[in-house]
Scaffold this active site. Sequence first.
Site, short mmCIF file in Angstrom:
data_model
loop_
_atom_site.label_atom_id
_atom_site.label_comp_id
_atom_site.label_asym_id
_atom_site.label_seq_id
_atom_site.Cartn_x
_atom_site.Cartn_y
_atom_site.Cartn_z
N ILE A 1 -4.06 2.70 0.00
CA ILE A 1 -4.34 1.57 -0.97
C ILE A 1 -3.40 1.15 -1.73
O ILE A 1 -2.08 1.44 -1.45
CB ILE A 1 -5.50 2.65 -1.97
CG1 ILE A 1 -4.70 3.68 -2.55
CG2 ILE A 1 -6.69 3.05 -1.29
CD1 ILE A 1 -5.46 4.62 -3.70
N THR B 1 0.69 -1.10 -0.06
CA THR B 1 0.03 -0.02 -0.17
C THR B 1 0.76 1.26 -0.08
O THR B 1 1.90 1.40 0.27
CB THR B 1 -1.07 -0.02 1.13
OG1 THR B 1 -0.31 -0.01 2.28
CG2 THR B 1 -2.08 -1.21 1.25
N ASP B 2 0.22 2.22 -0.41
CA ASP B 2 0.94 3.59 -0.47
C ASP B 2 0.55 4.40 0.95
O ASP B 2 -0.17 3.90 1.49
CB ASP B 2 0.71 4.47 -1.80
CG ASP B 2 -0.74 4.64 -1.95
OD1 ASP B 2 -1.45 4.55 -1.00
OD2 ASP B 2 -1.34 5.21 -2.92
N ALA B 3 0.88 5.89 0.89
CA ALA B 3 0.82 6.68 2.09
C ALA B 3 -0.72 6.89 2.20
O ALA B 3 -1.35 6.93 3.35
CB ALA B 3 1.36 7.92 2.07
N GLY B 4 -1.85 6.59 1.34
CA GLY B 4 -3.27 6.81 1.32
C GLY B 4 -3.74 5.26 1.71
O GLY B 4 -5.13 5.34 2.04
#
Length: 148
Positions: free
Chosen positions: A26, A21-24
């Site tokens: 997702i 996942t990324d910082a958001g």
Amino acid sequence: MRAQNGAQPFTHRCRVYYEDTDAGGIVYYVNYLKFMERARTERLRDLGFAQSELVGENLLFVVHSSEARYHAPARLDDELSVSAEVIELNRASLRFRQQVRRVADDALLCEGQFLVACVRADSLKPRAIPEVLRAAFANGSGLSLAGD
């Protein structure tokens, strides 16, 4: 040669981990490509061929080109179903159509096509896909080898 209808595409299940996942929160877009690569590798294994053994036969499959479309995000802990369907089988290449779906609701998250070339491991020059491997892909994908 194009695929005949009727064969169900191979699917591989995997889960989204924190590292995907990324910082958001997702799945980072490039990780869908990794999920699809794993499904293609597992498709080979399902047909009885391990990538490590193919290298010993002086054979590698390399991605020549890729196309991906993103429809909806996957999130941490989602279980994914990743298909790997051969839609074109040529002398020295395969074209895969792939989809990534969330298992819980069957939502289409990402889809793409990948042209995968067969090359010699020692020189990276194109080589013909061995007949036994071509036949396995054809039989497992509903493709016809006639009229090549």
